[in-house]
Design an enzyme around this catalytic site. Structure first.
Site, PDB file in Angstrom:
ATOM      1  N   ASP A 296      -3.471   9.824 -35.031  1.00  6.47           N
ATOM      2  CA  ASP A 296      -4.830   9.772 -34.502  1.00  6.47           C
ATOM      3  C   ASP A 296      -4.718   9.499 -32.998  1.00  6.47           C
ATOM      4  OD1 ASP A 296      -7.534   9.917 -34.191  1.00  6.47           O
ATOM      5  OD2 ASP A 296      -8.039   8.529 -35.796  1.00  6.47           O
TER       6      ASP A 296
HETATM    7  C1  NOJ Z   1     -10.241   9.780 -33.167  1.00  5.78           C
HETATM    8  C2  NOJ Z   1     -10.811   9.937 -34.540  1.00  5.78           C
HETATM    9  O1  NOJ Z   1     -10.474   8.825 -35.346  1.00  5.78           O
HETATM   10  C3  NOJ Z   1     -10.338  11.195 -35.242  1.00  5.78           C
HETATM   11  O2  NOJ Z   1     -10.995  11.331 -36.463  1.00  5.78           O
HETATM   12  C4  NOJ Z   1     -10.569  12.389 -34.347  1.00  5.78           C
HETATM   13  O3  NOJ Z   1     -10.181  13.561 -35.007  1.00  5.78           O
HETATM   14  C5  NOJ Z   1      -9.762  12.194 -33.065  1.00  5.78           C
HETATM   15  N1  NOJ Z   1     -10.248  11.000 -32.384  1.00  5.78           N
HETATM   16  C6  NOJ Z   1      -9.861  13.398 -32.134  1.00  5.78           C
HETATM   17  O4  NOJ Z   1     -11.105  13.475 -31.575  1.00  5.78           O
END
Ligand code: NOJ
Length: 767
Positions: A296
């Site tokens: 993430d």
């Molecule tokens: C953080 C989020 O937790 C995740 O779900 C998302 O895909 C990413 N950022 C990218 O934006």
């Protein structure tokens, strides 16, 4: 075949010839995947260590920042793109931009390995569908799959190759902001919906130009954040992990989801990004899944703040060894993996495994055949936000609405001469219905409730409007990732107009709830009631007109207990997307008979959270005789509106629950059937739900567990028989033996309209 470097073409053909000659097996298994494996190996064989690490590096395109901004400047990104130091980008939007990024790689890097470009296409690209929680309330797997397919088709027409969806975190706490992004509190429902979404995004052929790679996220436990605070600690035991959290992920892996994303949280002391048991032992080795795991946003670097890695180099070592294949925005791999390999702390085999996984997905997508396959300006012009997609969004939206209360049969409204007052801060809001994570859904592009009602009524109906109050003091605030919302706690200057409008109407449709950015990432709340002065507005309106219908717009279960007691009709309308107002009008006027069912329990009080129907019994179970056992002295134990609940404008009667046998061996099968009759005057749809309870286990089992459902259409007066099959798949759980097994013993079974279903039978499973 365009723009593929000769060196790669030659290597692929050479290795195919060699392996065909050397090994008959290869020739025998020369199917599509077999061929891909040979190609992956042949490309890997050409790569330097730096180029391999480059594939594991993902950069943000700076077009749309969806996490804390990183320190890498555009010049450095460009240099790395040119020298093969980037395998993927995210948030690069439009055909022009994705073509530009791809061209930089294809025309400058030595091996010209195409980028894979990802974006959060969560509930639509530009045509916005209901937020996933809302769409899940449809319990309609066909329309869910189709809405994902449309999202994929629009995203791919805009140059996107890969979505970071579906989010399949089971979530039980309404305070958690990201509850809006999942399918609620049940692992079975979440798994079914997750698979439908994966199939929708990926279609049956990833090489097509209108399908994109999906991503099962967040692996794992993210929805169990303590006290509902986003990113917070998760402490679940091994059995809870396997039985409640992992089933949707296993289902997605089995459905062939191309990628996974790990999660920000720690789980029992180990950050998920550095969790070897989860990522390698369970997912890759245990489930034999061959896609790649993206971290993430910044989660590799965040292991330092967790207190699990001493610096970024250490974090890179832990994450790579644990099975995080691609680094989103930590810049840890690109900075440190080469040294770590040289020092022997990360084996080159670990890097090779990660790179093979990434290349495999790129091959499956057909990017090596045509790196510009998604770069088609014609499609971008003609296939996004079309009338057809809008119409489908309306279909999905109306099926996602849940009728919570209709005490005096105020609904449906007739379309004959009367005055309808449309009141509330969300009544003419064209932005809130788009919800959070609305990708390229343009600001203020939804059909508001007021517009929807105006579109629906004949001239004989007078529609009046008053905003009453606003929810926040500045509607612009909060559109940025990190800024908090400022609620309007004092300004009631619009009340008087609203009261006058209500007084002079036959019926009031009151749109209250949550703004789009009250839910989503980083948007947890301790208070889940009506923010600002909305409750006071509601009470003021009710004093002058009893015929109030609340159209609740929200991204989480809210505490609406006062409203549930005093207001005759309530429609749960979530954040329904581009066609929100038209879809709500369809239901208000009975052009569509509501059929949605809650995928989450609605509490009486925030203090009940986390609240979910599939709880354990405890040693002193709650009962009407012992209300203080496992309950509260000052609040009910049960939900205000339970999981699976939802009314219709007609009524359904369940009877004749029958089992074809009452005793089976562990590998046996029982057919359970029930008759459902539409006893009302309107045709309608009903979600028939099957629950079981395993009475005694090697581990304690939930009070009830959803194990099947079917959405059926019934004409007024019609009866249908629905039959479910119960087999070892239905009855097994992750037992004390650390295996999925059916344990012999007694089981209870219920079929009904929601998780409170009372039509019950029993059966035994014998050795
Ligand atoms: C953080 C989020 O937790 C995740 O779900 C998302 O895909 C990413 N950022 C990218 O934006």
């Amino acid at each position: 075949m365009r723009k593929i470097p000769l060196i790669i073409i030659l290597a692929i053909s050479f290795i195919s010839i060699i392996s065909c000659k050397k090994d008959k097996k290869v020739v025998q298994t020369d199917n599509a995947n077999g061929k891909i494996e040979q190609k992956v190996d042949s490309v890997l064989a050409l790569m330097t260590l730096a180029e391999k690490i480059g594939q594991m590096n993902q950069y943000n395109g700076s077009w749309d920042v969806t996490g804390p901004a990183s320190g890498v400047n555009d010049k450095e990104k460009e240099t790395r793109l040119k020298n093969g130091g980037v395998g993927s980008m995210l948030n690069v939007l439009s055909v022009k931009a994705t073509r530009e990024a791809q061209k930089t790689v294809m025309e400058n890097s030595r091996l010209k390995i195409p980028l894979i470009i990802g974006y959060d296409v969560i509930h639509g690209y530009k045509t916005i569908f209901p937020i996933p929680l809302g769409e899940s309330a449809s319990w309609d797997l066909d329309i869910i799959k189709e809405s994902a397919a449309i999202a994929a088709s629009e995203a791919s027409a805009a140059g996107i190759h890969w979505t970071f969806a579906p989010m399949i975190d089971v979530s039980r706490d309404a305070r958690w902001g990201r509850v809006m992004e999942g399918s609620g509190e049940d692992p079975y429902l979440t798994a079914k919906i997750g698979v439908a979404r994966v199939q929708g995004f990926q279609g049956d052929d990833l090489t097509k130009n209108n399908t994109i790679a999906a991503c099962a996220k967040h692996f794992a436990g993210y929805g169990f954040a303590e006290a509902g605070r986003d990113y917070n600690t998760v402490n679940v035991g091994e059995y809870e992990l396997h039985n409640m959290i992992l089933p949707p992920f296993k289902a997605a892996a089995e459905a062939g989801v191309a990628t996974f994303m790990n999660s920000f949280n720690e789980i029992d002391g180990i950050p998920a990004t550095g969790h070897k048991v989860l990522q390698r032992d369970i997912l890759k080795d245990g489930w034999n899944w061959d896609g790649f795991m993206v971290s993430d946003w910044g989660s590799i670097g965040e292991m330092i703040a967790h207190g699990y890695a001493k610096d970024k180099k250490h974090a890179a070592e832990i994450a790579a060894n644990a099975g995080s294949d691609m680094d989103m925005e930590s810049y840890a791999y690109v900075a440190h993996l080469e040294a770590l390999v040289k020092e022997g702390k990360v084996k080159e085999g670990v890097i090779d495994d990660a790179v093979k996984r990434i290349l495999r997905v790129k091959f499956k997508l057909g990017l090596f055949v045509d790196p510009y396959k998604y770069c088609n300006e014609e499609r971008e012009k003609n296939e996004i936000f079309t009338k057809e997609n809008q119409d489908f969004s309306r279909e999905v939206a109306k099926k996602s609405i849940v009728l919570l209360k209709n005490e005096t049969n105020l609904l449906p409204l007739t379309k004959t001469g009367k005055t309808i007052a449309v009141i509330g801060p969300l009544a003419d809001d064209k932005d809130t219905p788009l919800g959070n994570w609305r990708a390229k859904g343009g600001r203020d592009t939804a059909v508001s409730l007021l517009e929807g009602i105006q579109n629906a009524v004949p001239p004989s109906i007078k529609v009046t409007y008053a905003e009453g109050c606003s929810i926040v003091t500045d509607k612009g605030i909060g559109s940025t990732f990190l800024l908090p919302l400022k609620f309007n706690k004092t300004d009631k200057s619009g009340f008087q107009k609203a009261i006058n409008v209500a007084k002079n109407a036959d019926v009031v449709v009151l749109a209250i709830g949550e703004m789009a950015l009250q839910t989503g990432e980083g948007r947890s709340q301790a208070d889940i009631g009506f923010a600002g002065v909305q409750q006071e507005l509601l009470e003021a309106i009710l004093k002058v007109n009893k015929n109030v219908i609340i159209t609740l717009m929200n991204g989480r279960p809210m505490d609406i207990s006062w409203a549930a007691q005093h207001v005759p009709s309530i429609l749960e309308c979530w954040h329904l997307g581009s066609q929100s107002g038209n879809a709500i009008a369809d239901v208000l006027f009975g052009d569509y008979n509501p059929s949605g069912k809650l995928p989450v329990s609605f509490p009486y009080h925030v203090g009940q959270e986390p609240l979910y129907y599939n709880q354990k019994m405890t040693g002193r179970p709650f009962s009407p005789q012992h209300v203080t056992f496992s309950g509260y002295r000052d609040a009910p134990k049960e939900a205000l509106y339970p999981f699976g609940y939802g009314l219709s404008y007609t009524t359904f009667e369940y009877k004749n629950l029958q089992l074809d046998k009452t005793e089976i061996p562990v590998s046996g099968e029982i057919k359970v059937s029930v008759e459902i009759t539409n006893t009302g005057k309107r045709d309608g749809e009903e979600v028939v739900q099957l629950y079981i309870r395993d009475l005694v286990g090697s581990l304690t089992r939930p009070i009830k567990e959803l194990k099947g459902f079917e959405k059926i259409n019934l004409k007024s007066g019609e009866t249908k028989t629905v039959t479910f099959t119960i087999n070892s798949k239905t009855l097994q759980f992750y037992t004390v033996n650390k295996k999925w097994e059916v344990e012999p013993g007694n089981f209870e079974i219920w079929i009904g309209t929601d998780s409170k279903a009372s039509l019950k039978a029993t059966f035994n499973v014998v050795e």
